[in-house]
Scaffold this active site. Structure first.
Site, PDB file in Angstrom:
ATOM      1  N   SER A 102      -8.016 -62.596  49.133  1.00 54.76           N
ATOM      2  CA  SER A 102      -6.885 -63.096  49.760  1.00 54.76           C
ATOM      3  C   SER A 102      -6.950 -64.715  49.552  1.00 54.76           C
ATOM      4  O   SER A 102      -6.934 -65.096  48.232  1.00 54.76           O
ATOM      5  CB  SER A 102      -6.716 -62.905  51.159  1.00 54.76           C
ATOM      6  OG  SER A 102      -5.400 -63.226  51.662  1.00 54.76           O
ATOM      7  N   ASP A 241      -0.400 -67.248  48.492  1.00 56.79           N
ATOM      8  CA  ASP A 241      -1.845 -67.296  48.307  1.00 56.79           C
ATOM      9  C   ASP A 241      -2.551 -66.386  47.091  1.00 56.79           C
ATOM     10  O   ASP A 241      -1.749 -66.040  46.274  1.00 56.79           O
ATOM     11  CB  ASP A 241      -2.664 -66.913  49.537  1.00 56.79           C
ATOM     12  CG  ASP A 241      -2.507 -65.425  49.904  1.00 56.79           C
ATOM     13  OD1 ASP A 241      -1.491 -64.689  49.363  1.00 56.79           O
ATOM     14  OD2 ASP A 241      -3.157 -64.795  50.559  1.00 56.79           O
ATOM     15  N   ASP A 243      -3.640 -63.430  46.572  1.00 53.28           N
ATOM     16  CA  ASP A 243      -3.162 -62.040  46.459  1.00 53.28           C
ATOM     17  C   ASP A 243      -1.685 -61.958  46.542  1.00 53.28           C
ATOM     18  O   ASP A 243      -1.109 -60.928  46.536  1.00 53.28           O
ATOM     19  CB  ASP A 243      -4.111 -60.929  46.994  1.00 53.28           C
ATOM     20  CG  ASP A 243      -3.850 -61.063  48.649  1.00 53.28           C
ATOM     21  OD1 ASP A 243      -3.575 -62.364  49.061  1.00 53.28           O
ATOM     22  OD2 ASP A 243      -4.182 -59.969  49.265  1.00 53.28           O
ATOM     23  N   ASP A 245      -0.005 -61.928  49.425  1.00 54.17           N
ATOM     24  CA  ASP A 245       0.521 -61.159  50.504  1.00 54.17           C
ATOM     25  C   ASP A 245       0.941 -62.303  51.657  1.00 54.17           C
ATOM     26  O   ASP A 245       1.457 -62.037  52.694  1.00 54.17           O
ATOM     27  CB  ASP A 245      -0.341 -60.314  51.072  1.00 54.17           C
ATOM     28  CG  ASP A 245      -1.628 -60.812  51.593  1.00 54.17           C
ATOM     29  OD1 ASP A 245      -1.866 -62.030  51.211  1.00 54.17           O
ATOM     30  OD2 ASP A 245      -2.371 -60.115  52.075  1.00 54.17           O
TER      31      ASP A 245
END
Length: 446
Positions: A102, A241, A243, A245
């Site tokens: 992440s 960010d 990834d 999400d």
């Protein structure tokens, strides 16, 4: 295995160190494959990843583990985490995997697992996989070993789906948008979606090299994007960010809006349209007191959960709520996605801009936040600062001083060796004094 493998968001750690080693990824893939493959019918798993260098190692190790138990593997390549949730369900897979840490630096990596419904695994499912891992996995017979193949259309399918969440018949024509993809999983997806909807796109963070994900860019470092918004006279900036999400937004003046402001706007709009299920927003204990006051003034309830988007989603699913998220920028809209989706969250904000004709600066500050201060303190492994008498005394004294004028939240991070010290208070000077005293005590015991 004496150490607990799963944290608050899957398995995470420093690449090539426990638990993020190739060996552990192989064993975890085998255990998850055995957990989900309960009969001799065909079973499949989809595996996506972000742009970290260690993603190759973990991807191949997971593939070996899953195929060793008879699971067929679809390799998606670099795609956002919400795309994995979407495609797990769309491709009728038994399990989905996202390889990502992440917002963490490139030296870290992680493994997030999704069930066949596209939602992250429950605590019970994770415990079941850990149990199998501890006992050892029985491999499939030679004739039942699974196959692996590249699924080349993963990004395209998600791009088309993301566009369907924008109001039918509406376009982004005339809007100049800066989008910072954090050199991460959405480095192609996000600019494509915005451009195809008609926007003029100024893309940043779209040159991943394996080691620059989240590096002074993206939702945790929006300064460069804010500068670019002002320089180019853009209408809005979108920062994702690693990834994708999470999302934070930047208005045309360069002001940054966090997840609380975005959720406040969407909740208010949906409530007016009769779309907010239960007239409730689900957020975590980290969300600002100003958000709660703003919602209550409009007759909207705020339900708080523990920190972590999985706990937000669990509360939403248990009680039929459709909007939730975190101050950090996870925006969960279960009408559209099974997990936080930074791009779709941004599209909902853009829809408000298009439908109202208002500037981002008008929409991105729906409430005045109560002064909030958050300091992260890194601690050494093996130490337990929160159990120290010195720290507990500082916390008790702070709670007494704040009384009804504010609140404290001190907790361990579920993804990094950090103690997060957060306080809110109407009086900023008092807030600084209380938080700084606790931080100093934690540092002494770390």
């Amino acid at each position: 295995m004496s150490q607990k493998l799963f944290g608050t968001d899957g398995v995470r750690g420093r690449a090539n160190s426990w638990p993020m080693t190739a060996d552990m990824a192989l064993r975890l893939g085998a255990a998850a494959g055995r957990y989900f493959r309960r009969d001799q019918q065909e079973h499949r798993v989809v595996i996506g990843k972000d742009t970290r260098l260690s993603g190759y190692m973990i991807e191949y190790a997971l593939t070996a583990g899953f195929t060793s138990t008879g699971m067929n593997v679809f390799l998606l390549g670099p795609v956002p985490t919400p795309a994995v949730g979407y495609l797990t369900n769309s491709l009728r897979a038994d399990v989905g995997v996202m390889i990502s840490a992440s917002h963490n630096p490139a030296s870290d990596n992680g493994i997030k697992l999704f069930g066949p419904d596209g939602f992250k695994l429950s605590d019970e499912a994770e415990a079941g996989i850990e149990s199998i891992l501890a006992k050892g996995v029985t491999p499939a017979a030679p004739e039942n070993i699974g196959r692996a193949r590249r699924f080349d259309d993963a990004r395209g399918r998600y791009v088309e789906y993301a566009k369907t969440t924008f109001p039918r018949g509406k376009r982004l024509d005339g809007l100049r948008i800066v989008v910072d993809c954090a050199n991460g999983a959405a480095y192609r997806t996000a600019p494509e979606v915005l451009w195809e909807l008609g926007a003029e796109v100024i893309a940043m963070g779209i040159e991943p090299n394996g080691t620059n994900i989240n590096l002074e860019c993206g939702s945790t470092h929006p300064e460069a994007a804010a500068k670019k918004v002002v320089e180019t006279r853009a209408d809005i900036g979108i920062c994702l960010d690693g990834d994708a999400d999470r999302v934070v937004l930047i208005d045309e003046t360069g002001h940054v809006a966090d997840g609380d402001q975005i959720m406040g706007l969407i909740a208010s709009r949906w409530a007016q349209e009769g779309r907010l299920a239960g007239n409730t927003l689900v957020a975590t204990v980290m969300s600002n007191l100003g958000l709660e006051r703003y919602l209550n003034d409009q007759g909207i309830a705020l339900k708080r959960t523990s920190v972590g988007d999985r706990y937000v989603v669990e509360e939403m699913r248990a009680n039929g709520h459709t909007l939730g998220g975190e101050q950090s920028g996870h925006i969960v809209m279960t009408d559209y996605a099974t997990t936080g989706d930074g791009l779709i969250g941004a599209l909902q904000f853009l829809a408000c801009m298009v439908e109202t004709g208002q500037k981002a600066s008008k929409l991105a500050r729906v409430f005045d936040p109560v002064p909030q201060k958050l300091i992260n303190v890194r601690y050494d492994a093996g130490k337990a600062p929160l159990e120290s008498a010195l720290v507990q005394e500082a916390i008790a004294k702070g709670e007494s001083e704040l009384s009804s004028e504010g609140r404290l939240l001190i907790r361990k991070s579920g993804t990094e060796p950090l103690i997060r010290v957060m306080g809110e208070a109407v009086d900023p000077a008092l807030l600084d004094k209380v938080v700084n005293r606790i931080v100093e005590a934690v540092r002494q015991e770390s």
